[in-house]
Motif scaffolding. Structure first.
Motif: not given
Length: 521
Positions: A141-164
């Motif tokens: 379960r920990l591996v699933t959470i860490l992998e799931g986080e790393s699959l999705v978080n790039d999109a959030t970060a790149l949107v924030m980067l573009r807006v900033s």
């Protein structure tokens, strides 16, 4: 030819470094980053400039795709709440916290650009998370959470980067502008990923040739990411959505031969890409240090504060996010409260990777606003090295000290044995339906095969002595070696053609690969 020679040399170093790491029981990403750091100052080492576009469109999509197709969709859906809290909530929280701290240290730099750097260093890396978490045997379960986080978080970060960055360069950025940007990035990525996945799934269903199936699988992440980037949607989200859908449907989309060949291809592709990625990160050190103009006392001080803030802010977010939702009785019944070791491990497993460096290198060189771009790139690089080398190297020890309870292999074996019992019964029922007219000896042999598979699953619950299935596998492998030697000798003596040897060898190799699990168990 020089360029080709450099590529071959880098690939060879990545392969040798990974092999050495496995031989010594070390984590390959850490060994390769350190090797790259050391090589970057050798006079004969190639000076490699990492292009952001190459990383975000050329390297990241296949790595995200292969991680997504291996992700369990039911497990991803079950853990969607903690995944989104980390991939969206933590990224936003980290970006603003790091941005605020950096603005206090460098008040002359616009706050929006400080938040942009916060967005750059916020997302843990998909490659690092997968490579480290699976290697040290964390609970599933920990591996699933860490992998799931790393699959999705790039999109959030790149949107924030573009807006900033847009806000820093004078563009009007209001609530509705941000909402529209998020909707286009996330919604467009989901739509393109879903549409592309349906099209690719249809093509896989029509294809019967394993080679073409594998070639289509290779093209899939690029066929998804390029249209998404063309309309300014999130290519990361699109690739992840497509990978999750296709991976979930894979048993019904491809033939057995296609699945085996495609799986083998992606294993070697991921092996080479991951090795190259971490080596290339380390090789950037010379160029990044050379471009720094700030006094080293200031560089060291700012770097230490930013790295410490990143580490602390993850713990500050993870513990409340883990336990606050479980204050609701209904949520607590659905998902019992975990021990403190779970959020503690998640808090320490925040390794950054190549996406952070690519995003930093993509920061604009603009005359509209003055800011220390070279310092920002250095900070991103330092975050990668410190989190990957320090946190990645100590994570196995850290998890052991916290006594994180591992998955119980007995439960997996019991579940597998129970399902295998049902599968064997279904196979025998189907055999009884179709057995009329078949030779009795053939029918009996097939019944014995079904019984053997069923018994093998239950035998793994035992321990100590060699099970009948393990003995069968060991002895049959020796028999295969003897058969293979006879065919090889006959080929050498000219009694059979090379094509005859290859056909026989392919059959023997396939049977031996099927026996591999028996001998390992």
């Amino acid at each position: 030819m020089d360029g080709l020679g450099e590529i071959v040399a880098l690939v060879a170093i990545a392969v040798i470094g990974t092999a050495l790491a496995r031989k010594l029981g070390l984590l390959a990403p850490i060994v390769l980053v350190i090797a790259g750091l050391g090589m970057s100052f050798l006079p004969f080492a190639p000076e490699v400039h990492l292009e952001p576009e190459l990383v975000l469109v050329g390297i990241l999509p296949p790595l995200l795709y292969v991680a997504a197709i291996e992700m369990s969709v039911p497990a991803f859906r079950y853990n969607l709440r903690p995944i989104l809290l980390l991939a969206v909530g933590l990224v936003v929280f980290t970006a603003f916290t790091v941005g605020t701290v950096l603005h206090l240290l460098l008040p002359e730099v616009p706050y929006s650009l400080c938040v942009a750097l916060g967005a750059v260093v916020a997302p843990p890396d998909a490659v690092a998370a997968t490579a480290v978490a699976r290697r040290i045997g964390l609970p599933r379960r920990l591996v699933t959470i860490l992998e799931g986080e790393s699959l999705v978080n790039d999109a959030t970060a790149l949107v924030m980067l573009r807006v900033s960055v847009a806000a820093a360069t004078g563009a009007a950025v209001g609530f509705f502008d941000v909402a529209a940007d998020v909707a286009l990035a996330a919604g467009g990525g989901i739509a393109i990923g879903a549409a592309g996945a349906l099209l690719i799934a249809f093509l896989h269903k029509q294809i019967k040739d394993p080679l073409i199936d594998t070639a289509l699988s290779l093209l899939t992440p690029f066929l998804i990411v390029l249209p998404a980037e063309a309309v300014h949607s999130s290519g990361v989200v699109a690739v992840v959505v497509a990978g999750l859908y296709l991976g979930h449907r894979m048993p019904t989309l491809m033939s057995a031969a296609s699945r085996l060949q495609t799986d083998g291809f992606w294993r070697i592709a991921r092996f080479l890409l991951e090795g190259m990625v971490f080596l290339l990160v380390g090789l950037q050190l010379r160029e990044i240090v050379r471009d720094l103009d700030e006094p080293w006392t200031e560089v060291v001080w700012v770097t230490a504060v930013v790295v410490l803030t990143l580490i602390v802010v993850r713990f500050v977010w993870v513990f409340p996010a883990t336990y606050a939702a479980r204050l609701v009785p209904r949520m607590r019944q659905r998902d019992p409260v975990p021990s403190a070791s779970y959020p503690a491990v998640i808090g320490w497993a925040g390794m950054r990777g190549v996406v952070t460096l690519a995003a930093a290198l993509a920061l604009p060189e603009t005359s509209e606003v003055e800011y220390p771009r070279e310092l920002f790139v250095w900070l991103a690089f330092a975050v990668i090295v410190v989190t990957l080398v320090v946190q990645g190297a100590t994570l196995p020890w850290y998890a052991r000290r916290l006594k994180v309870p591992p998955d119980d292999p007995t439960q997996d074996t019991l579940a597998e044995a129970a399902i295998q019992n049902r599968a064997s019964r279904a196979a025998r029922d189907r055999l009884d339906e179709l057995a009329e007219g078949a030779p009795p000896t053939t029918v009996e042999r097939l019944r014995e095969l079904a019984d053997h598979r069923n018994n093998k699953a239950w035998e793994r619950l035992g321990g100590g002595t060699e099970t009948p299935s393990q003995a069968y596998g060991r002895l049959r492998r020796e028999m295969i070696d003897a058969e293979r030697e006879v065919f090889r000798t006959a080929r050498d003596e000219g009694r059979i053609a090379e094509e005859v040897l290859r056909r026989a060898q392919r059959d023997l190799d396939l049977e031996e690969s099927l026996l591999q699990r028996t001998t390992e168990d």
